[in-house]
Design an enzyme around this catalytic site. Structure first.
Site, PDB file in Angstrom:
ATOM      1  N   ASP A  28      52.819   9.824 -28.263  1.00 37.07           N
ATOM      2  CA  ASP A  28      53.676   8.865 -28.526  1.00 37.07           C
ATOM      3  C   ASP A  28      53.143   7.511 -27.945  1.00 37.07           C
ATOM      4  OD1 ASP A  28      55.707  10.148 -29.890  1.00 37.07           O
ATOM      5  OD2 ASP A  28      56.489  10.820 -28.046  1.00 37.07           O
ATOM      6  N   LYS A  50      50.422  15.793 -32.436  1.00 36.04           N
ATOM      7  CA  LYS A  50      51.606  15.238 -33.188  1.00 36.04           C
ATOM      8  C   LYS A  50      51.347  13.779 -33.279  1.00 36.04           C
ATOM      9  CE  LYS A  50      56.209  14.798 -31.970  1.00 36.04           C
ATOM     10  NZ  LYS A  50      56.651  13.563 -32.442  1.00 36.04           N
ATOM     11  N   ASP A  77      54.346  13.716 -38.146  1.00 36.64           N
ATOM     12  CA  ASP A  77      56.083  13.938 -37.887  1.00 36.64           C
ATOM     13  C   ASP A  77      56.712  12.530 -38.546  1.00 36.64           C
ATOM     14  OD1 ASP A  77      58.759  14.337 -36.824  1.00 36.64           O
ATOM     15  OD2 ASP A  77      58.001  13.684 -34.765  1.00 36.64           O
ATOM     16  N   LEU A  78      56.496  12.653 -40.003  1.00 35.90           N
ATOM     17  CA  LEU A  78      57.490  11.445 -40.315  1.00 35.90           C
ATOM     18  C   LEU A  78      58.759  11.582 -41.055  1.00 35.90           C
ATOM     19  CD1 LEU A  78      54.188   9.791 -42.554  1.00 35.90           C
ATOM     20  CD2 LEU A  78      55.146   9.358 -39.874  1.00 35.90           C
ATOM     21  N   LYS A  79      59.122  12.776 -40.769  1.00 41.61           N
ATOM     22  CA  LYS A  79      60.467  13.157 -41.297  1.00 41.61           C
ATOM     23  C   LYS A  79      60.977  12.457 -42.595  1.00 41.61           C
ATOM     24  CE  LYS A  79      62.141  13.576 -36.497  1.00 41.61           C
ATOM     25  NZ  LYS A  79      61.045  12.812 -35.875  1.00 41.61           N
ATOM     26  N   HIS A  81      62.621  11.626 -46.142  1.00 41.43           N
ATOM     27  CA  HIS A  81      64.081  11.766 -46.609  1.00 41.43           C
ATOM     28  C   HIS A  81      64.239  10.625 -47.839  1.00 41.43           C
ATOM     29  CE1 HIS A  81      68.440  12.113 -45.444  1.00 41.43           C
ATOM     30  NE2 HIS A  81      68.446  12.340 -46.770  1.00 41.43           N
ATOM     31  N   ASP A  82      64.217  11.188 -49.012  1.00 41.15           N
ATOM     32  CA  ASP A  82      64.085  10.420 -50.163  1.00 41.15           C
ATOM     33  C   ASP A  82      64.503  11.100 -51.415  1.00 41.15           C
ATOM     34  OD1 ASP A  82      63.749   7.816 -51.916  1.00 41.15           O
ATOM     35  OD2 ASP A  82      62.394   7.090 -50.233  1.00 41.15           O
ATOM     36  N   ILE A  83      64.422  10.421 -52.633  1.00 41.87           N
ATOM     37  CA  ILE A  83      64.461  11.040 -53.679  1.00 41.87           C
ATOM     38  C   ILE A  83      63.477  12.297 -53.775  1.00 41.87           C
ATOM     39  CG2 ILE A  83      66.054   9.582 -54.895  1.00 41.87           C
ATOM     40  CD1 ILE A  83      63.511   8.772 -56.596  1.00 41.87           C
ATOM     41  N   PRO A  84      63.697  13.362 -54.600  1.00 33.99           N
ATOM     42  CA  PRO A  84      62.944  14.519 -54.554  1.00 33.99           C
ATOM     43  C   PRO A  84      61.563  14.176 -55.072  1.00 33.99           C
ATOM     44  CG  PRO A  84      64.947  15.373 -55.453  1.00 33.99           C
ATOM     45  CD  PRO A  84      65.090  13.751 -55.164  1.00 33.99           C
ATOM     46  N   ASN A  85      61.399  13.235 -56.214  1.00 34.80           N
ATOM     47  CA  ASN A  85      60.204  12.825 -56.763  1.00 34.80           C
ATOM     48  C   ASN A  85      59.386  12.034 -55.795  1.00 34.80           C
ATOM     49  OD1 ASN A  85      58.168  12.466 -58.693  1.00 34.80           O
ATOM     50  ND2 ASN A  85      58.542  10.265 -58.662  1.00 34.80           N
ATOM     51  N   THR A 136      68.355  15.959 -32.518  1.00 33.13           N
ATOM     52  CA  THR A 136      69.031  16.232 -31.250  1.00 33.13           C
ATOM     53  C   THR A 136      69.535  14.981 -30.678  1.00 33.13           C
ATOM     54  OG1 THR A 136      66.703  16.198 -30.246  1.00 33.13           O
ATOM     55  CG2 THR A 136      67.632  18.543 -30.733  1.00 33.13           C
ATOM     56  N   ARG A 197      60.212  21.110 -20.812  1.00 33.88           N
ATOM     57  CA  ARG A 197      59.861  20.448 -19.394  1.00 33.88           C
ATOM     58  C   ARG A 197      59.328  21.589 -18.493  1.00 33.88           C
ATOM     59  NH1 ARG A 197      59.350  16.605 -21.871  1.00 33.88           N
ATOM     60  NH2 ARG A 197      60.129  14.357 -21.503  1.00 33.88           N
ATOM     61  N   GLY A 226      55.337  16.002 -24.737  1.00 33.33           N
ATOM     62  CA  GLY A 226      54.795  14.839 -24.925  1.00 33.33           C
ATOM     63  C   GLY A 226      54.452  14.264 -23.308  1.00 33.33           C
ATOM     64  N   ARG A 227      55.161  13.472 -22.699  1.00 29.45           N
ATOM     65  CA  ARG A 227      54.780  12.814 -21.244  1.00 29.45           C
ATOM     66  C   ARG A 227      54.446  13.775 -20.354  1.00 29.45           C
ATOM     67  NH1 ARG A 227      60.580   9.983 -22.146  1.00 29.45           N
ATOM     68  NH2 ARG A 227      60.748  11.455 -23.433  1.00 29.45           N
TER      69      ARG A 227
HETATM   70  O1  C5P Z   1      57.677  13.174 -24.132  1.00 31.80           O
HETATM   71  P1  C5P Z   1      58.517  14.164 -24.689  1.00 31.80           P
HETATM   72  O2  C5P Z   1      58.058  15.700 -24.257  1.00 31.80           O
HETATM   73  O3  C5P Z   1      60.106  13.993 -24.430  1.00 31.80           O
HETATM   74  O4  C5P Z   1      58.243  14.044 -26.165  1.00 31.80           O
HETATM   75  C1  C5P Z   1      59.035  14.675 -26.992  1.00 31.80           C
HETATM   76  C2  C5P Z   1      58.715  14.486 -28.525  1.00 31.80           C
HETATM   77  O5  C5P Z   1      59.386  15.240 -29.364  1.00 31.80           O
HETATM   78  C3  C5P Z   1      58.704  13.084 -28.839  1.00 31.80           C
HETATM   79  O6  C5P Z   1      57.493  12.569 -29.762  1.00 31.80           O
HETATM   80  C4  C5P Z   1      60.226  13.044 -29.618  1.00 31.80           C
HETATM   81  O7  C5P Z   1      60.302  12.008 -30.572  1.00 31.80           O
HETATM   82  C5  C5P Z   1      60.043  14.323 -30.555  1.00 31.80           C
HETATM   83  N1  C5P Z   1      61.369  15.134 -30.641  1.00 31.80           N
HETATM   84  C6  C5P Z   1      62.586  15.145 -29.714  1.00 31.80           C
HETATM   85  N2  C5P Z   1      63.619  15.818 -30.201  1.00 31.80           N
HETATM   86  C7  C5P Z   1      63.937  15.865 -31.478  1.00 31.80           C
HETATM   87  C8  C5P Z   1      62.771  15.584 -32.320  1.00 31.80           C
HETATM   88  C9  C5P Z   1      61.385  15.275 -31.867  1.00 31.80           C
HETATM   89  O8  C5P Z   1      62.000  14.880 -28.466  1.00 31.80           O
HETATM   90  N3  C5P Z   1      64.849  16.399 -31.914  1.00 31.80           N
END
Ligand code: C5P
Length: 247
Positions: A28, A50, A77-79, A81-85, A136, A197, A226-227
């Site tokens: 990130d 990622k 991780d671009l998720k 979400h659009d029309i199938p084609n 989430t 965590r 991430g962090r």
């Molecule tokens: O720093 P941290 O461990 O919180 O990063 C979690 C990563 O997972 C981030 O890139 C966040 O956008 C992604 N993510 C998330 N919850 C989701 C989907 C993706 O935290 N439901």
């Protein structure tokens, strides 16, 4: 052990657990330079990486190729979400970049997910294709506000089944949802879980956190972290600590 020796034993690299790290580090960062600097501190044997919307929009496909060229498996991780084609063409373009994993929104529907599944076949070794069910960040109230009256776990389970039935490899979910989904869909699907965590890390803005060990016990396949790693003064050491805790 060399690949030829593994194959004589009827094993592949993943069977040895040597080259299948369970940790996917969320890059990130806002730009290429920070992402590449971070990648020099860790190795493809320790983790996957990622690349999300901010970094991809800023650094572009060249960064994905650069990280892949350095030996890293990249989860794009671009998720989609659009029309199938459109989704079929977009995931095809991502597959040609050489990504290891990519994702779509299950709410795009079964036709869209089936098109995405077809789209990744443009390369001989296709990437894993997974779905986001309910973000989430969304609560039951948020779902009601957009007209979805079922309970949040019901919607998550329903969309997970739809993703698997559409031929996808798994879903992104909270590690807290993993036991319920394992019971519902079995062992073979991938469950990719953020919100992880270690005890020694601060929660930050994550609400429903789970430790790495608990996530694996709950049935997670891969942990998105991430962090706790990217902001650690010694990222390789943080990775070693987490890897040791789940090995
Ligand atoms: O720093 P941290 O461990 O919180 O990063 C979690 C990563 O997972 C981030 O890139 C966040 O956008 C992604 N993510 C998330 N919850 C989701 C989907 C993706 O935290 N439901």
């Amino acid at each position: 052990m060399a690949l030829s020796e593994l194959s004589k034993l009827g094993l592949n690299e993943d069977d040895q657990g040597m080259t299948d790290p369970r940790i996917i580090v969320a890059l990130d960062f806002s730009d290429r330079q920070h992402a590449v600097e971070f990648s020099h501190k860790v190795s493809p044997e320790q983790c996957r990486l990622k690349v999300g919307k901010e970094l991809f929009t800023s650094a572009g496909p060249a960064l994905v190729e650069e990280l892949s060229g350095a030996g890293f498996d990249v989860f794009l991780d671009l998720k989609f979400h659009d029309i199938p084609n459109t989704v079929m063409k977009a995931v095809g373009a991502a597959a040609r970049l050489g990504v290891w994993m990519l994702n779509v929104h299950a709410l795009g529907g079964i036709a869209m997910m089936q098109a995405a599944r077809e789209g990744v076949e443009v390369v001989s070794r296709r990437p894993f294709l997974i779905a986001v069910t309910v973000l989430t960040s969304m609560s039951a109230r948020d779902l009601q506000q957009v007209g979805i009256e079922n309970s949040l776990p019901q919607v998550v389970e329903h969309l997970t089944r739809a993703a698997i039935d559409s031929g996808l490899d798994g879903v992104v979910c909270s590690a807290q949802e993993a036991p319920m989904l394992r019971a519902s869909i079995g062992d073979s699907a991938l469950l990719v879980t953020p919100g992880i965590r270690p005890e020694w890390a601060s929660a930050g803005d994550q609400q429903r956190i789970v430790t790495p060990q608990q996530a694996i016990t709950n049935g997670a396949s891969y942990l998105v972290i991430g962090r706790p790693i990217t902001q650690h003064e010694d990222p390789a050491h943080a990775l070693e600590l987490i890897s040791a805790s789940i090995s």
